[in-house]
Motif scaffolding. Sequence first.
Motif: not given
Length: 477
Positions: A106-108, A135-136, A156-158
């Motif tokens: 996801y974008y953070c 921001y998850r 980022r990795l979820k």
Amino acid sequence: MAQKVRTRMAPSPTGEYHVGHIATLLKNYAWAKHNGGDFILRIEDTDQVRKVDGAVEKILSVIKGYGLDWDEGPEKGGPYGPYVQSERLEIYKEAAQLLLDNDKAYYCFATAEELTELRDKQRAEKLPPKYDGRYRDYPKEEALKRVAAGEPYVIRLKVPKDVTVTFTDLLRGDISVESSNVDDQVLMKSDGFPTYHLAVIVDDHAMGITHVLRGEEWISSTPKHVLIYKAFGWEPPIYAHIPVFLNPDGKGKMSKRKGTVSAQSFLDAGYLPEALLNFFMILGWAHPEQKEILSLDEYIKYFDPKDISSKSVVFDVNKLQWINGVYIRNLTDAELLNRLKPFIPADCSLDQAEAILPLIKERLVTLSDFEPQTAFFYRAINIDKEILTKRSTPEIVQGQLDDTSKALNDLEIWSEEKIEESVRALQQEKDWKTKQYFMMLRYAVSGSAATPPLFSMISVLGKKLVLERLSAARAIL
């Protein structure tokens, strides 16, 4: 058919290449060759801030300086190139987009200030610093609008919640970590470059890497890597995490604070590359017959990473010096002279070095010992009166010098045999104390108490220089 073994080493051009890196590279190289596989060299230069100009060229040079090579990589190419990460940016962007599309990332938009504030708050509450996932679950449509508007972001990795991440380490067996202890790792930085964690997985998978042999400091990152593999739906490689070298005093990880750790510096100090490799081979690994001197081919034949000790080993300089001495003495004089060329000072001719070499070969520990052990052959010496007359008197030593000069001057054949015959006959005739006389003579012609064998040394120094030095010694009495 079994999958072809492919190992890699992936140095970062951020400074000097460490001896520990060469030792790890050797293991990757040996395991690939043991299995008839390929060893790949890849340059990981995604850390553009710490990148040092010219470091790549130095890394390639030092690897070759140790007598090692690679099957694919810089200067050679290969079917999976390019082999420099900064030339693979589009590949990482596509990989990151794939994870975004599959809701695995996801974008953070958290700013550096926000993250600093978060870490400070966690520290104040005595909690481990960790991204809070703010921001998850941010709506994807909103995130895409902010991206389109040019707002800075990272990807980022979820990390899946409440799962156990398990991987097998060849040295330690199964290692398990709860995903709640794994951060939502940044995969793509705001500058468009991938983090190490994304790039290494994408590249290892794309290049068909089957085994990753690396330092044990990477154990804590491996759960992240396994999760990234799973997010892509790929099979992770087999891992072996190799213990670090301890300082020669056995206290703490080998570091610059306790002496040099640069791989090039050991070559510059006069250690033979094959001796260094031999030393790295037996640090934490044992030959089936407990042999300590073995060739690269023999190491490749017997090496298996599962046989590496999981305990850190001391970087035993005394052992390295012993091994280096063995390798020096196993060289022919001609081979040794060739190796010595970079260490022979300008005021010593190659002919002189060739004549001197047989006298000091047994005494050399490193090639850089040549100059301090031989300088008196080709440079002026200083004589101390007190040392010259030790265990005697100036009058007696004066007579000894006079008589020795005459005996040597009268020699028609200047050879080690004739010199020894003449000097021993003189000592016996005059009934001089053996230890005092020969120590005095050694010091008078060399300016040193520790030299190669006396009569060999006098022969190589030459009649003219020996007589000049005996005369100069007499003059100070």
